[in-house]
Design an enzyme around this catalytic site. Structure first.
Site, mmCIF file in Angstrom:
data_model
loop_
_atom_site.group_PDB
_atom_site.id
_atom_site.type_symbol
_atom_site.label_atom_id
_atom_site.label_comp_id
_atom_site.label_asym_id
_atom_site.label_seq_id
_atom_site.Cartn_x
_atom_site.Cartn_y
_atom_site.Cartn_z
ATOM 1 C CE LYS A 101 7.575 2.786 -6.343
ATOM 2 N NZ LYS A 101 8.941 2.245 -6.137
ATOM 3 C CG MET B 92 8.031 -1.608 -0.060
ATOM 4 S SD MET B 92 7.958 -0.981 1.628
ATOM 5 C CE MET B 92 6.219 -1.160 2.010
ATOM 6 C CD GLN C 162 7.285 -2.681 -9.131
ATOM 7 O OE1 GLN C 162 7.950 -3.360 -8.360
ATOM 8 N NE2 GLN C 162 7.377 -1.365 -9.179
ATOM 9 C CG ASN D 102 7.397 6.459 -3.604
ATOM 10 O OD1 ASN D 102 8.358 5.828 -4.048
ATOM 11 N ND2 ASN D 102 6.884 6.188 -2.431
ATOM 12 N N GLY D 103 7.884 9.016 -1.651
ATOM 13 C CA GLY D 103 9.104 9.281 -0.898
ATOM 14 C C GLY D 103 8.838 10.021 0.389
ATOM 15 C CG ASP D 104 11.483 10.729 2.586
ATOM 16 O OD1 ASP D 104 11.740 9.522 2.493
ATOM 17 O OD2 ASP D 104 12.337 11.624 2.455
ATOM 18 N N GLY E 165 5.420 3.676 1.062
ATOM 19 C CA GLY E 165 6.190 2.463 1.301
ATOM 20 C C GLY E 165 6.526 2.281 2.766
ATOM 21 N NE ARG E 166 11.659 4.404 3.025
ATOM 22 C CZ ARG E 166 12.468 5.459 3.048
ATOM 23 N NH1 ARG E 166 13.635 5.353 3.648
ATOM 24 N NH2 ARG E 166 12.113 6.597 2.486
ATOM 25 C CB CYS F 208 15.444 -1.855 -8.858
ATOM 26 S SG CYS F 208 16.323 -2.946 -7.747
#
Ligand SMILES: Cc1cc2nc3c(=O)[nH]c(=O)nc-3n(C[C@H](O)[C@H](O)[C@H](O)COP(=O)(O)O)c2cc1C
Length: 385
Positions: free
Chosen positions: A151, A27, A80, A213-215, A237-238, A111
């Protein structure tokens, strides 16, 4: 589905054995060495740098050189790279390997930022599948024994999906794993990640690990993703913003243990303070710079805790560690974990948008000459932005 059993072992990325099948998502502006060290102190996984532009790295810009520097405690070292031009990416990889600056290199094709996709870079790039393959092949070749991973997102939009073809191309090019952020570029961070795409990718790419990846907002989400999709590991991530201890929960969950960190306000304040200290080190002792950086983390750390608006506002304008200490001292450190109020989504969200692309980009999967100049402009000259 699924019939998949939960992984009880870790994750192998080429020659690297990771104790837990968990990756800290790159990130920009967040996963610098300070934050990676903090997350590592709680868990076990692979902690990837924020994206470094291959052009800037080849040019050895001071910012890029700073961003690729790891602390001695960071092993394996994971970097990365972002790039749009095979020679430049290969040159950047060659440099990292020849100078022994990385143990793992991840390539960013996810991205969605308009200034990047408008020129055909980032998540727009795999549409030009020949160029994608070329970049990945050149990177893998230049890396030698250092594993290279990819990724990516699902594609540009629902009508222009790229992930299955790109996954197969990456596998054929010799990558050590493939990670999918299960959204399209046009979705940005909106809605919900489509985990069924991770399952489809897992069925398509069979010789190397597939990471989902995601959520993922909790360890339970991570186990559920593995169970529902059969993926070999998760990229978070988040969900870890302001919650580095999530990596402890994740490591425990993948060991089959039930453990959930429920930090008191004092424990949160201590982690926040440690994050700031590590940032001071990252900025070579520049305390004001570190304080400016930590400000964006305030809302994430203290989400759900009884911290008054005035203290929050002052922390979000903090100028020195002493000022931070004085503010933290006014809090009631014994306040218990607030439960759900401290959990759930955080960080970027937003709404779907039509992605910005070069004119006629979608007309062909081949890269014609006209796009080469566009792409050169998609080669960012700065890292971590
Ligand atoms: C602030 C921010 C910066 C990001 N920077 C990068 C980056 O440098 N490279 C990359 O591949 N993805 C980047 N991403 C995307 C994340 O790695 C990840 O794919 C995305 O946030 C979805 O995962 P999550 O739902 O666990 O957050 C970034 C995301 C955020 C929120």
């Amino acid at each position: 589905m699924s019939t998949t059993t939960m992984p009880t072992r870790g994750l192998s990325i080429g020659p690297i054995d990771v104790a837990s099948p968990v990756v800290l998502a790159p990130m920009a502006g967040i996963t610098n060495t300070a934050y990676r060290r903090l997350c590592r102190e709680y868990g076990a996984g692979l902690y990837v740098s924020e994206m470094i532009t291959s052009r800037a790295l080849v040019e050895r810009t001071p910012e890029s050189m700073r961003l690729i520097t790891h602390h001695a405690s960071e092993t394996p070292r994971s970097i990365q790279l972002y790039g749009v031009e095979p020679n430049t990416v290969a040159e950047a990889v060659t440099m990292l390997v020849a100078e022994d600056r990385a143990d793992h290199i991840d390539l960013n094709f996810g991205c969605p930022v308009p200034k990047v996709t408008r020129r055909g870079g980032g998540s727009a790039l795999p549409w030009k599948i020949g160029l994608f393959r070329d970049i990945v092949e050149r990177a893998v070749r230049a890396a030698g024994d250092v594993p290279v991973t990819v990724k990516m997102r699902k594609g540009i939009d629902g009508d222009h999906l790229t992930y299955l073809e790109a996954g197969r191309a990456a596998e054929g090019a010799g990558v050590a794993s493939v990670a999918l952020h299960a959204r399209t570029a046009s979705e940005f961070y909106s809605g919900h990640a489509d985990w069924s795409a991770i399952e489809t990718l897992k069925q398509t790419v069979t010789s190397v690990p597939v990471l989902g990846n995601g959520d993922i907002w909790s360890a339970a989400d991570a186990l559920r993703m593995v169970d529902e999709t059969g993926c070999d590991g998760v990229v978070v991530g988040r969900g870890c913003l302001g919650r580095p201890w999530l990596f402890g929960d994740l490591a425990a969950a993948f060991r089959g243990e039930e453990l959930k960190a429920e930090p008191t306000l004092g424990e949160v304040a201590t982690a926040f303070r440690r994050h700031a200290e590590l940032l001071v080190e990252f900025y070579d002792g520049d305390e004001p710079h570190a304080c400016r950086d930590i400000r964006k983390h305030v809302a994430w750390y203290f989400k759900g805790y009884p911290v008054g608006g005035d203290v929050r506002a002052s922390l979000a304008a903090v100028e020195s560690l002493q000022m931070m200490d004085d503010l933290l001292a006014t809090l009631d450190w014994a306040q218990p974990y607030p439960g759900e109020a401290a959990e759930g989504p955080r960080g970027r969200a937003g709404s779907p948008k039509k992605p910005s692309l070069p004119d006629r980009w979608l007309e062909s999967r081949d890269l014609d000459e006209a796009f080469k100049a566009e792409l050169a402009a998609a080669e960012l000259h700065h890292s971590g932005g």
